[in-house]
Design a protein around this motif. Structure first.
Motif, short mmCIF file in Angstrom:
data_model
loop_
_atom_site.label_atom_id
_atom_site.label_comp_id
_atom_site.label_asym_id
_atom_site.label_seq_id
_atom_site.Cartn_x
_atom_site.Cartn_y
_atom_site.Cartn_z
N LEU A 59 0.83 -1.20 0.00
CA LEU A 59 0.00 0.00 0.00
C LEU A 59 0.87 1.25 0.00
CD1 LEU A 59 -2.75 1.37 0.09
CD2 LEU A 59 -2.65 1.18 2.60
N ASN A 60 1.94 1.23 0.76
CA ASN A 60 2.85 2.38 0.79
C ASN A 60 3.45 2.64 -0.59
OD1 ASN A 60 2.39 2.94 3.48
ND2 ASN A 60 4.13 1.75 4.19
N ARG A 61 3.78 1.58 -1.32
CA ARG A 61 4.30 1.75 -2.69
C ARG A 61 3.24 2.41 -3.57
NH1 ARG A 61 6.62 -3.27 -1.56
NH2 ARG A 61 4.91 -4.42 -2.53
N LEU A 62 2.00 2.01 -3.40
CA LEU A 62 0.91 2.60 -4.18
C LEU A 62 0.74 4.08 -3.85
CD1 LEU A 62 -1.65 2.49 -5.97
CD2 LEU A 62 -2.89 1.71 -3.97
N LEU A 63 0.83 4.42 -2.59
CA LEU A 63 0.60 5.80 -2.16
C LEU A 63 1.81 6.70 -2.34
CD1 LEU A 63 -1.50 5.12 1.05
CD2 LEU A 63 -2.32 5.83 -1.20
N ASP A 64 2.97 6.12 -2.64
CA ASP A 64 4.19 6.90 -2.86
C ASP A 64 4.26 7.31 -4.33
OD1 ASP A 64 6.72 7.93 -3.21
OD2 ASP A 64 7.77 6.20 -2.40
N PRO A 65 4.05 8.59 -4.63
CA PRO A 65 4.02 9.01 -6.03
C PRO A 65 5.35 8.85 -6.75
CG PRO A 65 3.81 10.90 -4.58
CD PRO A 65 3.78 9.67 -3.71
N ASN A 115 7.29 6.12 -6.39
CA ASN A 115 7.60 4.70 -6.53
C ASN A 115 6.85 4.13 -7.74
OD1 ASN A 115 7.83 1.89 -6.31
ND2 ASN A 115 8.00 2.01 -4.09
N PRO A 116 7.58 3.74 -8.79
CA PRO A 116 6.93 3.27 -10.00
C PRO A 116 6.54 1.79 -9.97
CG PRO A 116 9.27 3.32 -10.35
CD PRO A 116 9.03 3.84 -8.95
#
Length: 100
Positions: free
Chosen positions: A64-70, A72-73
């Motif tokens: 989820l953090n990867r998704l919310l980190d703009p 992180n591709p």
């Protein structure tokens, strides 16, 4: 004295980015930022914490953090679809012609 015309006058910003060789990277970053913002906003509106959102998505908080980190591709379509479903949305992708 004759002034040289600016070769970029009349061109679009997309044309400029393409000439610089960074159009694809800029579009990818903009899409990622927009998706992250939309998910975060929906979570806030629904009072969902990251822990609760990850649990409902049946994934880890790290995913989820990867998704919310703009920045992180590395987000998969599967993760995006799960997030959309949890916040009551539907993910829609489409291919469009590059020529206008």
């Amino acid at each position: 004295m004759s002034k040289q015309p600016n070769p970029h006058i009349g061109s679009s910003f997309d044309e400029y980015l393409a000439a610089e060789g960074i159009l694809d990277a800029c579009e990818e970053q903009a899409i990622k930022e927009l998706l992250a913002e939309q998910v975060a906003r929906a979570m806030q509106e629904q009072g969902l914490t990251r822990t609760a959102m990850a649990a409902r998505m049946q994934t880890s908080r790290a995913a989820l953090n990867r998704l919310l980190d703009p920045t992180n591709p590395s987000v998969t379509l599967h993760t995006l679809q799960k997030a959309a479903q949890v916040i009551g949305k539907r993910l829609r992708l489409e291919l469009v012609d590059t020529a206008e």
